[in-house]
Design a protein around this motif. Structure first.
Motif, short mmCIF file in Angstrom:
data_model
loop_
_atom_site.label_atom_id
_atom_site.label_comp_id
_atom_site.label_asym_id
_atom_site.label_seq_id
_atom_site.Cartn_x
_atom_site.Cartn_y
_atom_site.Cartn_z
N MET A 1 -4.23 2.94 5.85
CA MET A 1 -2.79 2.95 5.75
C MET A 1 -2.37 3.61 4.45
O MET A 1 -3.07 3.49 3.45
CB MET A 1 -2.25 1.52 5.77
CG MET A 1 -2.18 0.89 7.13
SD MET A 1 -1.18 -0.57 7.12
CE MET A 1 -2.44 -1.82 7.05
N SER A 2 -1.22 4.23 4.48
CA SER A 2 -0.73 4.89 3.27
C SER A 2 -0.17 3.85 2.29
O SER A 2 0.17 2.72 2.68
CB SER A 2 0.35 5.90 3.62
OG SER A 2 1.52 5.23 4.04
N ASN A 3 -0.06 4.27 1.06
CA ASN A 3 0.47 3.38 0.02
C ASN A 3 1.90 2.95 0.33
O ASN A 3 2.28 1.81 0.08
CB ASN A 3 0.43 4.08 -1.34
CG ASN A 3 -0.96 4.24 -1.86
OD1 ASN A 3 -1.90 3.64 -1.35
ND2 ASN A 3 -1.12 5.08 -2.87
N LEU A 5 3.38 2.60 3.26
CA LEU A 5 3.41 1.63 4.35
C LEU A 5 2.98 0.25 3.87
O LEU A 5 3.62 -0.76 4.20
CB LEU A 5 2.52 2.08 5.50
CG LEU A 5 2.49 1.15 6.71
CD1 LEU A 5 3.87 0.99 7.31
CD2 LEU A 5 1.51 1.68 7.73
N VAL A 6 1.94 0.19 3.08
CA VAL A 6 1.48 -1.10 2.55
C VAL A 6 2.55 -1.71 1.64
O VAL A 6 2.85 -2.91 1.73
CB VAL A 6 0.14 -0.95 1.81
CG1 VAL A 6 -0.25 -2.23 1.11
CG2 VAL A 6 -0.95 -0.51 2.77
#
Length: 57
Positions: A1-3, A5-6
């Motif tokens: 997951m991308s930063n 999204l997290v």
């Protein structure tokens, strides 16, 4: 997951927690709860995004 999204998921989770906490303390004042939850969720999102950006390089 991308930063992003997290960080977004953490911000949404934190906002939900703050919303429920403020709802209990104010006796159901929705406007106050939404403002506090939105502001704190946005701050949590920004902080996590910056921290994860520093960690991942």
């Amino acid at each position: 997951m991308s930063n992003v999204l997290v960080a977004f998921l953490i911000g949404v989770g934190f906002a939900g927690w703050v919303y429920s906490k403020i709802q209990r303390q104010t006796g159901g004042n929705t406007q106050t709860s939404l403002i506090a939850a939105g502001a704190s969720g946005f701050v949590a999102f920004l902080l996590m995004w910056m921290i994860m950006g520093m960690i991942s390089g």
